[in-house]
Design an enzyme around this catalytic site. Structure first.
Site, PDB file in Angstrom:
ATOM      1  N   ASP A  33      18.557 -16.439  41.215  1.00 16.46           N
ATOM      2  CA  ASP A  33      17.222 -15.902  40.894  1.00 16.46           C
ATOM      3  C   ASP A  33      16.968 -15.765  39.394  1.00 16.46           C
ATOM      4  O   ASP A  33      17.843 -15.379  38.628  1.00 16.46           O
ATOM      5  CB  ASP A  33      17.052 -14.526  41.527  1.00 16.46           C
ATOM      6  CG  ASP A  33      16.837 -14.609  43.025  1.00 16.46           C
ATOM      7  OD1 ASP A  33      17.146 -15.651  43.615  1.00 16.46           O
ATOM      8  OD2 ASP A  33      16.361 -13.619  43.599  1.00 16.46           O
TER       9      ASP A  33
ATOM     10  N   ASP B 266      14.428 -19.265  52.824  1.00 17.56           N
ATOM     11  CA  ASP B 266      15.442 -18.619  51.983  1.00 17.56           C
ATOM     12  C   ASP B 266      16.720 -18.327  52.790  1.00 17.56           C
ATOM     13  O   ASP B 266      16.671 -17.625  53.800  1.00 17.56           O
ATOM     14  CB  ASP B 266      14.807 -17.328  51.437  1.00 17.56           C
ATOM     15  CG  ASP B 266      15.567 -16.744  50.274  1.00 17.56           C
ATOM     16  OD1 ASP B 266      16.678 -17.201  49.983  1.00 17.56           O
ATOM     17  OD2 ASP B 266      15.032 -15.802  49.664  1.00 17.56           O
TER      18      ASP B 266
HETATM   19  C1  GLA Z   1      15.760 -14.185  47.223  1.00 18.03           C
HETATM   20  C2  GLA Z   1      14.957 -15.315  46.563  1.00 18.03           C
HETATM   21  C3  GLA Z   1      13.807 -14.718  45.777  1.00 18.03           C
HETATM   22  C4  GLA Z   1      12.923 -13.898  46.713  1.00 18.03           C
HETATM   23  C5  GLA Z   1      13.746 -12.838  47.439  1.00 18.03           C
HETATM   24  C6  GLA Z   1      12.946 -12.157  48.535  1.00 18.03           C
HETATM   25  O1  GLA Z   1      16.371 -13.356  46.284  1.00 18.03           O
HETATM   26  O2  GLA Z   1      15.778 -16.092  45.743  1.00 18.03           O
HETATM   27  O3  GLA Z   1      13.057 -15.727  45.151  1.00 18.03           O
HETATM   28  O4  GLA Z   1      12.310 -14.766  47.629  1.00 18.03           O
HETATM   29  O5  GLA Z   1      14.899 -13.387  48.051  1.00 18.03           O
HETATM   30  O6  GLA Z   1      13.680 -11.201  49.245  1.00 18.03           O
END
Ligand code: GLA
Length: 406
Positions: free
Chosen positions: A227, A156
């Site tokens: 997200d 990520d």
């Molecule tokens: C980001 C990702 C999510 C999750 C969070 C964890 O927002 O897009 O899917 O993994 O981080 O902190």
């Protein structure tokens, strides 16, 4: 989380800008995939547990995947998202925090159930939730994951943006993107060097058209948007952004419209059904994200619908596309192996009523005359005729499989 929140507006803005250049370019030739020949299926801790997830939650979820029939339906990966990380020792070796006392033992437990286990990190100094990231420790972390028996890594971007991209290349977006791609390439190589087959999931919110470069560096899936949340409007917005990406998906390399919210928040049964159906039409990874120990039977029935899963997992690996829309109703099709065709009619909006049923236009789908189909939510066969009236409740879906389209 906080870092991510402050970046989200920029993420959305850039994601919409980059999507403009996609149509003009070709995808890189995919590598021969060892893993993810069909979209990965499993469960991930983030959408329900967020930062609270513990070792016990992961074990309980693995147990439930078996007990509820999800394993038999094809769910394999049990993925720990952010917040498992502790501190590095003097040798740079990363340790787990107190929520995860023994990662190797946890991996062994998940494997003992006939399942696989996934983990989470990022290329920056910190993860999105502010835990230890992999910057400068990529090889070491990859070896650590392999020593634990990890089968899947979600990687990520988050703090890599302010801490590396913006610091090293201020006001040069293209240079920033090159740094980002190099960071993903570095971890891909580190994973490959372990010799263990590990699914590599890129999470960078669709920045710089990852569908064009992620397959070549060994990415098995890449997030195509920001997200997801358990809200119909957000789910529909993400769905809308997938149109046009179909040609980038195929065995070993998939667009990822984010993990499932089925069973979360206040989604209605229709919304859960439509969300699951459309992710199957998109050949999306099916990573459930709900509270498995307290799953209601109707949610289990959605997540384990074998006919819908068969659409998602179809071995041709061709992602569905939007054939046409008519007001708030959208018609998507997906070509399947053996010449079959899946058709989804989605009542995406709030304002269509039985006074004006939808009339399906078969000719626009390239179909001629009546079609025998299976309704994948009732299990019944039906005949589709041209312009037949179809009543679909708001946010609900008609999903059919036509075995022999004419
Ligand atoms: C980001 C990702 C999510 C999750 C969070 C964890 O927002 O897009 O899917 O993994 O981080 O902190």
């Amino acid at each position: 989380m906080r870092i991510f929140a402050s970046l989200s507006i920029a993420v959305l803005a850039l994601a919409s800008l980059t999507s403009l250049s996609v149509a003009a370019q070709q995808s890189a030739p995919p590598q021969v995939a060892q893993v993810a020949k069909t979209p990965p299926m499993g469960w991930n801790s983030w959408n329900y547990f967020f930062e609270k997830v513990t070792d016990k939650d992961i074990r309980d979820s693995a147990d439930q995947i078996v007990a509820t029939g999800m394993k038999d339906a094809g769910y394999v990966y049990v993925n720990i998202d952010d917040t498992w990380e502790g501190k590095r020792d003097a040798n740079g070796v990363l340790h787990t925090n107190s929520k995860f006392p023994d990662m190797k033992a946890l991996a062994d437990y998940v494997h003992s159930k006939g399942l696989k286990i996934g983990i989470y990190s990022g290329p920056g100094p910190k993860t999105c939730a502010g835990y230890e990231g992999s910057l400068g420790h990529e090889e070491q972390d990859a070896q650590l994951y392999a020593s634990w028996g990890i089968d899947y890594l979600k990687y990520d971007l988050c703090s890599f943006i302010p801490e590396v991209m913006e610091k090293q290349a201020p006001s040069d977006k293209a240079a920033q993107m090159r740094l980002m791609i190099a960071a993903y390439d570095k971890m891909a190589k580190a994973l490959k060097a372990t010799g263990r087959p590990i699914v590599f999931s890129l999470c960078q919110y669709g920045w710089d058209a990852p569908w064009e470069w992620a397959p070549a560096l060994g990415g098995n899936l890449w997030r195509s948007t920001g997200d997801i949340t358990p809200d119909w409007d957000r789910i529909y917005a993400i769905l809308s952004q997938q149109d046009g990406l179909a040609r980038y998906a195929g065995p070993g390399h998939w667009n990822d419209p984010d993990m499932l919210e089925v069973g979360n928040g206040k989604l209605s049964i229709e919304e859960n059904r439509s969300h699951f159906s459309m992710w199957a039409m998109l050949a999306a990874p099916l990573l459930a994200g709900n509270d498995l120990p307290h799953m209601k039977p109707e949610i289990r029935d959605i997540l384990t619908n074998a006919d819908v899963i068969a659409i998602d997992q179809d071995k041709l690996g061709r992602q569905g596309t939007r054939a046409y829309s008519d007001g708030e109703v959208e018609v998507w099709t997906r070509h399947l192996s053996g010449g079959a065709l899946a058709v989804a009619v989605l009542a995406a909006g709030d304002n269509r009523f039985s006074t004006h049923p939808f009339h399906l236009d078969l000719a626009t789908l390239g179909l001629h005359g009546p079609q025998e189909a299976k309704n994948l939510w009732t299990g019944k066969t039906m005949t589709l005729t041209d312009r037949m009236p179809i009543e679909i409740a708001s946010h609900d879906i008609l999903l059919v499989r036509i075995a022999a389209p004419k």
